[in-house]
Scaffold this motif. Sequence first.
Motif, PDB file in Angstrom:
ATOM      1  N   PRO A  82      18.729  10.268   0.301  1.00 21.90           N
ATOM      2  CA  PRO A  82      17.622   9.756   0.673  1.00 21.90           C
ATOM      3  C   PRO A  82      16.315   9.681  -1.032  1.00 21.90           C
ATOM      4  O   PRO A  82      16.653  10.820  -1.536  1.00 21.90           O
ATOM      5  N   THR A  83      15.433   9.311  -0.779  1.00 23.26           N
ATOM      6  CA  THR A  83      14.429   9.069  -2.296  1.00 23.26           C
ATOM      7  C   THR A  83      14.058   9.736  -2.199  1.00 23.26           C
ATOM      8  O   THR A  83      13.258  11.147  -3.253  1.00 23.26           O
ATOM      9  N   GLY A  84      13.237  10.736  -0.794  1.00 21.81           N
ATOM     10  CA  GLY A  84      12.646  11.912  -0.889  1.00 21.81           C
ATOM     11  C   GLY A  84      11.374  11.173  -0.151  1.00 21.81           C
ATOM     12  O   GLY A  84      10.113  11.852   0.481  1.00 21.81           O
ATOM     13  N   GLU A  85      11.086   9.915  -0.013  1.00 25.04           N
ATOM     14  CA  GLU A  85       9.628   9.075   0.630  1.00 25.04           C
ATOM     15  C   GLU A  85       9.911   8.955   2.055  1.00 25.04           C
ATOM     16  O   GLU A  85      11.032   8.592   2.513  1.00 25.04           O
ATOM     17  N   LEU A  86       9.222   9.071   2.696  1.00 23.50           N
ATOM     18  CA  LEU A  86       9.140   9.503   4.389  1.00 23.50           C
ATOM     19  C   LEU A  86       8.200   8.486   4.814  1.00 23.50           C
ATOM     20  O   LEU A  86       6.791   9.002   4.824  1.00 23.50           O
ATOM     21  N   CYS A  87       8.453   7.344   5.706  1.00 26.11           N
ATOM     22  CA  CYS A  87       7.636   6.614   6.304  1.00 26.11           C
ATOM     23  C   CYS A  87       7.092   6.352   7.387  1.00 26.11           C
ATOM     24  O   CYS A  87       8.257   6.531   8.513  1.00 26.11           O
ATOM     25  N   GLU A  88       6.024   7.393   8.497  1.00 26.29           N
ATOM     26  CA  GLU A  88       5.156   6.635   8.932  1.00 26.29           C
ATOM     27  C   GLU A  88       6.486   8.457   9.632  1.00 26.29           C
ATOM     28  O   GLU A  88       6.609   8.988   9.369  1.00 26.29           O
ATOM     29  N   PHE A  89       6.002   8.435  11.088  1.00 30.03           N
ATOM     30  CA  PHE A  89       5.255  10.166  11.857  1.00 30.03           C
ATOM     31  C   PHE A  89       7.050  10.773  12.432  1.00 30.03           C
ATOM     32  O   PHE A  89       7.779  11.603  12.333  1.00 30.03           O
TER      33      PHE A  89
ATOM     34  N   TYR B   9       2.578 -10.191   1.171  1.00 34.25           N
ATOM     35  CA  TYR B   9       2.510 -10.911  -0.454  1.00 34.25           C
ATOM     36  C   TYR B   9       3.168 -11.311  -0.998  1.00 34.25           C
ATOM     37  O   TYR B   9       3.870 -11.965  -1.983  1.00 34.25           O
ATOM     38  N   ASN B  10       3.980  -9.651  -1.498  1.00 35.65           N
ATOM     39  CA  ASN B  10       4.580  -9.849  -2.102  1.00 35.65           C
ATOM     40  C   ASN B  10       6.116  -9.616  -1.697  1.00 35.65           C
ATOM     41  O   ASN B  10       7.400  -9.151  -2.142  1.00 35.65           O
ATOM     42  N   GLY B  11       6.564 -10.343  -0.856  1.00 30.66           N
ATOM     43  CA  GLY B  11       7.825  -9.510   0.074  1.00 30.66           C
ATOM     44  C   GLY B  11       8.730  -8.794   1.106  1.00 30.66           C
ATOM     45  O   GLY B  11       9.692  -9.086   1.117  1.00 30.66           O
ATOM     46  N   ALA B  12       7.630  -7.986   0.844  1.00 34.51           N
ATOM     47  CA  ALA B  12       8.260  -6.845   1.434  1.00 34.51           C
ATOM     48  C   ALA B  12       8.333  -6.483   2.584  1.00 34.51           C
ATOM     49  O   ALA B  12       7.884  -7.792   3.947  1.00 34.51           O
ATOM     50  N   PRO B  13       9.469  -5.894   3.209  1.00 33.85           N
ATOM     51  CA  PRO B  13       9.759  -5.956   4.625  1.00 33.85           C
ATOM     52  C   PRO B  13       8.333  -5.834   6.120  1.00 33.85           C
ATOM     53  O   PRO B  13       7.926  -4.920   5.604  1.00 33.85           O
ATOM     54  N   ASN B  14       8.857  -6.012   6.859  1.00 32.97           N
ATOM     55  CA  ASN B  14       7.438  -6.227   7.624  1.00 32.97           C
ATOM     56  C   ASN B  14       7.114  -4.538   8.043  1.00 32.97           C
ATOM     57  O   ASN B  14       8.696  -3.951   7.966  1.00 32.97           O
ATOM     58  N   GLY B  15       6.071  -4.249   8.260  1.00 30.22           N
ATOM     59  CA  GLY B  15       5.690  -2.907   8.700  1.00 30.22           C
ATOM     60  C   GLY B  15       6.832  -1.741   9.817  1.00 30.22           C
ATOM     61  O   GLY B  15       8.125  -2.887  11.115  1.00 30.22           O
ATOM     62  N   ILE B  16       6.493  -1.176  10.652  1.00 30.82           N
ATOM     63  CA  ILE B  16       7.304  -0.308  11.968  1.00 30.82           C
ATOM     64  C   ILE B  16       6.395  -0.266  13.152  1.00 30.82           C
ATOM     65  O   ILE B  16       4.829  -0.378  12.678  1.00 30.82           O
TER      66      ILE B  16
ATOM     67  N   ILE C 216      -1.419  -0.365   5.669  1.00 31.65           N
ATOM     68  CA  ILE C 216      -1.145  -1.780   4.669  1.00 31.65           C
ATOM     69  C   ILE C 216      -0.139  -1.998   3.201  1.00 31.65           C
ATOM     70  O   ILE C 216       0.630  -2.030   2.646  1.00 31.65           O
ATOM     71  N   GLN C 217      -0.774  -0.597   2.858  1.00 37.01           N
ATOM     72  CA  GLN C 217      -0.683  -0.559   1.546  1.00 37.01           C
ATOM     73  C   GLN C 217       0.679   0.263   1.056  1.00 37.01           C
ATOM     74  O   GLN C 217       0.931   0.496   0.159  1.00 37.01           O
ATOM     75  N   GLY C 218       0.517   0.926   2.205  1.00 41.03           N
ATOM     76  CA  GLY C 218       1.954   2.129   2.853  1.00 41.03           C
ATOM     77  C   GLY C 218       3.087   0.930   2.908  1.00 41.03           C
ATOM     78  O   GLY C 218       5.021   1.344   3.188  1.00 41.03           O
ATOM     79  N   PHE C 219       2.992  -0.444   3.407  1.00 42.32           N
ATOM     80  CA  PHE C 219       3.835  -1.560   3.494  1.00 42.32           C
ATOM     81  C   PHE C 219       4.353  -0.803   4.861  1.00 42.32           C
ATOM     82  O   PHE C 219       5.457  -1.290   5.470  1.00 42.32           O
ATOM     83  N   THR C 220       3.257  -0.349   5.607  1.00 47.59           N
ATOM     84  CA  THR C 220       4.259   0.438   7.184  1.00 47.59           C
ATOM     85  C   THR C 220       3.862  -0.313   8.187  1.00 47.59           C
ATOM     86  O   THR C 220       3.316  -0.419   9.614  1.00 47.59           O
TER      87      THR C 220
END
Length: 551
Positions: free
Chosen positions: A191-198, A322-329, A309-313
Amino acid sequence: MTSPSPATTIFRARAILTMNPAQPEATHVAVRDGRILGVGDAESLQGWGAAIVDERYADQVLMPGLVEGHCHLPEGGMWTFVYVGYYDRRGPDGRLWQGLTSFEAVCARLREAEAGLPDGQPLIGWGFDPIYFDSGRMTVRELDTVSAARPVVVMHASMHLMNANSAMLARAGIDRDTDIEGITRFDNGEPTGELCEFAAMFPVMRLIGNPFRTIGLTERGLRLFGQVAQLAGVTTATDLVNELNEEGIDTLARVSAEADYPVRIVPAASAMAFAGDPAACLRRLEQLKQRNHDKLRLGMVKLVVDGSIQGFTARLRWPGYYNGAPNGIWVTPPDVLDEIVLAYHAAGVQLHIHTNGDEATEVAIRAVERALQRYPRADHRHTLQHCQMADAAQFRRMARLGMCANLFANHIYYWGDAHYAQTMGPDRANRMDACASAARLGVPYAIHSDAPITPLGPLFTAWCAVNRRTAGGRVLGESERIGVDAALHAITLGAAYTLHLDHEIGSIEIGKRADFCVLRDDPRALGAENLKDAGVIGTVVGGRPLAAPGA
């Protein structure tokens, strides 16, 4: 013959902006028993009999108390943690905290705070967002320089992501074998330490007591929120995620009932807190609605569909990020959302539904449409909160279904440049938070700050909607600009409408609550460019004058 009423007070002002199209301006407003008795000039109010004429606002401008239709009570209590945001921000005490523009500056402020903490106490920061930094995403490598032993947690500005150091991950049991969606990993699987969503944040939140939610319902947090609201001219505000715990509601009911507490609170029950069990939430709401009073109004429910949106979730329709990031959660998957919306709608509850990406907006509209087909219901006013990427076709369907939108206009300033270059791309960024489209297509709308995500300040939010200027100076979507009068409506009567409270607040007219915002300047005279600088002097709540802290 009219009998005199010594309880009547007539406030005189340089100008009164009523937001009532039938009587848009006045110089005097009569107040009795906390409500508006009459509006006009001195002569027209004489018929109400004896009155005390209060001249304190003779050189100021009155308008309806500002209504923040999407914020959270932790806006006050968050200041008990360490602010590590990118932009300068002023605390409830008036102190200006400088924004931090490098990872090292973030870690330096955290190290400074860490030195004064008792042993064993977690260090908590807030307001961070890596999208502003060219150095990529923050990881345990940076936060471990703050402390290798003390747990460190940094909540992102969106509140949909957090970073933790190695000590915090270890305590939470998050490692390379943890199978939870939203845990960001290095190439080696650690883990990088970044945790996305609840779901990903939950193991950490459980250990630290979910302070980002509970701090707003402490007595200190509520009093700090009251200070922030007064400074912003806000007399009615939401708490748009409330878990309805007994101790917190007790404190909220007691503190908000105080005569000098400066803001009416409209909480929304968090559907997530009831693990997808609408029946349990509805039972709890019915119990707690007995605690309602003039300055507390429980009854709404909040759903969350996607992330940031800015968290790409956030969930975006084709062509995606726009930058090709995977769709969110999916915070609430579409099939589950359909069932939950149907249950609350059938029970007669008003829903406030978080949708950031346009795919999330699509499934929310569809869920409301299906619920209305099963249970037709007039004037439900289900409101999409944020609704940042909606297009004209979606607004048209919302209007047909009787839905409202509360648009996150502050995003244009704080994240507009990132949306243009990274998340949405130019086309969609130019239509984001499309107030003009909502108005043109018949969707009742408000605008908001989502404080503490961005600072509580409806006049600044109005400035954002009028000018649509990013922090970098770019104008995003000139055709989506609205006029000053429309923006003032959105932060008063428009917001009140989305809360089903437009019969009580939002304009200065007979029978409504005597809630006023006191301004140094007439915002209409300042024009579009200077709208945010109208200068809040204080507020009046239920006819009771309250000076803003430090005024």
